[in-house]
Design an enzyme around this catalytic site. Structure first.
Site, mmCIF file in Angstrom:
data_model
loop_
_atom_site.group_PDB
_atom_site.id
_atom_site.type_symbol
_atom_site.label_atom_id
_atom_site.label_comp_id
_atom_site.label_asym_id
_atom_site.label_seq_id
_atom_site.Cartn_x
_atom_site.Cartn_y
_atom_site.Cartn_z
ATOM 1 N N ASP A 10 0.764 -1.083 0.040
ATOM 2 C CA ASP A 10 -0.123 -0.036 -0.084
ATOM 3 C C ASP A 10 0.919 1.173 0.001
ATOM 4 O O ASP A 10 2.227 1.212 0.255
ATOM 5 C CB ASP A 10 -0.933 -0.203 1.260
ATOM 6 N N ILE A 11 0.270 2.466 -0.368
ATOM 7 C CA ILE A 11 1.049 3.580 -0.406
ATOM 8 C C ILE A 11 0.832 4.590 0.873
ATOM 9 O O ILE A 11 1.771 4.620 1.796
ATOM 10 C CB ILE A 11 0.854 4.587 -1.582
ATOM 11 N N ASP A 12 -0.221 5.027 1.292
ATOM 12 C CA ASP A 12 -0.280 6.035 2.151
ATOM 13 C C ASP A 12 -0.477 5.421 3.608
ATOM 14 O O ASP A 12 -1.212 4.495 3.854
ATOM 15 C CB ASP A 12 -1.825 6.861 2.009
ATOM 16 N N GLY A 45 -5.251 2.414 -3.281
ATOM 17 C CA GLY A 45 -6.302 3.024 -3.885
ATOM 18 C C GLY A 45 -6.164 3.967 -4.694
ATOM 19 O O GLY A 45 -7.130 4.515 -5.458
ATOM 20 N N LYS A 185 -8.284 -4.626 -3.587
ATOM 21 C CA LYS A 185 -7.004 -4.653 -3.972
ATOM 22 C C LYS A 185 -6.802 -6.161 -4.253
ATOM 23 O O LYS A 185 -5.859 -6.669 -5.106
ATOM 24 C CB LYS A 185 -5.946 -4.507 -3.044
ATOM 25 N N ASP A 208 -2.260 -0.486 5.694
ATOM 26 C CA ASP A 208 -2.660 0.156 7.160
ATOM 27 C C ASP A 208 -4.031 0.735 7.239
ATOM 28 O O ASP A 208 -4.449 1.101 8.051
ATOM 29 C CB ASP A 208 -1.761 1.200 7.192
ATOM 30 N N ASN A 211 -9.063 -0.399 3.432
ATOM 31 C CA ASN A 211 -9.341 -1.107 2.144
ATOM 32 C C ASN A 211 -8.143 -1.971 1.905
ATOM 33 O O ASN A 211 -7.899 -2.497 0.633
ATOM 34 C CB ASN A 211 -9.117 0.050 0.859
#
Length: 259
Positions: A10-12, A45, A185, A208, A211
């Site tokens: 994930d990124i954020d 996302g 995802k 985290d 989603n």
């Protein structure tokens, strides 16, 4: 030795911290992962135009974007799933009746149906990305993979039970992702792994947020960040340190993928 072959990030709140910076330790850990022959993949996302600089900095070529709706492996689109036009029309009408602005995401650009609404400004600013263009009719002219519905938490009940095929997931006090029901995802990850001939058991995922539930649950090893939403933790096999405390390195070490 483990048998993991691929890692989804994930990124954020996972690759980047609250300031949307990638910790130096994370950059080094992913470089080590690649040097060990394990492929890192972004699973977010976000739309592709929201994470291009991050992917470039980390030398990551493959991604599961838009909550699984648009999947690309080394430049080749593998899987695409768009929001049904009739549901989008209903969403536009319902959100319009409550004066809640919408943002429509294609895979190359995104557009708002309201010009400079404070809810849009606040939520998009939190991502530290360029603001959307203005095109109220974009949804009727081009494929839309995901939308943002800009409303506050107390207004969520206005949309509950209204859509059979759409799913709303809050990511900001003023914004929700609108995705296809049954999409996640995990669905995008499965499409990529099928093409690569890799099993879910051979995949690791870091996340985290809400989603990330399906993704952490489905893969062989699901790792939640120390800064995760509390409701995500039951879905993880392991909870690592937070993004700013070496969480990616610690998790990759736990998985036996770097030293």
């Amino acid at each position: 030795m483990n048998n993991y072959k691929i890692v989804f990030f994930d990124i954020d709140g996972t690759l980047v911290n609250e300031d949307k910076q990638i910790p130096e330790d994370t950059i080094q850990a992913i470089a080590e992962l690649k040097a060990n022959g394990i492929e890192p993949v972004i699973a977010t996302g976000r739309a592709p135009y929201f994470f291009e600089p991050i992917a470039k900095l980390l030398h990551i070529e493959s991604f599961v974007s838009l909550n699984g709706a648009y999947v690309v492996y080394r430049g080749e689109p593998l899987f695409q799933r768009t929001l049904p036009p009739q549901s989008l029309r209903k969403l536009v009408e319902l959100a319009g009746s409550h004066q809640h602005p919408l943002v429509f995401q294609g895979h190359e650009r995104y557009y708002a149906n309201t010009d400079t609404h404070p809810f849009i400004v606040e939520s998009i600013d939190s991502l530290k990305v360029e603001h959307p263009g203005f095109d109220p009719e974009f949804w009727s002219k081009a494929p839309v993979y995901q939308a943002f519905l800009h409303s506050e938490e107390q207004d969520e009940s206005l949309y509950e039970g209204q859509f059979d095929d759409l799913r709303l997931i809050r990511w900001h006090p003023k914004a929700m992702d609108v995705t296809i029901r049954g999409g996640s995802k995990a669905v995008g990850i499965e499409a990529m792994l099928e093409r690569l001939g890799i099993s879910l058991a051979e995949a690791v995922a870091f996340g985290d947020g809400l989603n990330d539930k399906e993704m952490l649950q489905e893969v062989g090893l699901g790792i939640a960040m120390g800064n995760s939403h509390p409701d995500l933790l039951p879905y993880a096999n392991y909870v690592t340190a937070s993004v700013d405390e070496g969480g990616i390195r610690q998790g990759l070490r736990y998985a036996g993928l770097i030293s």
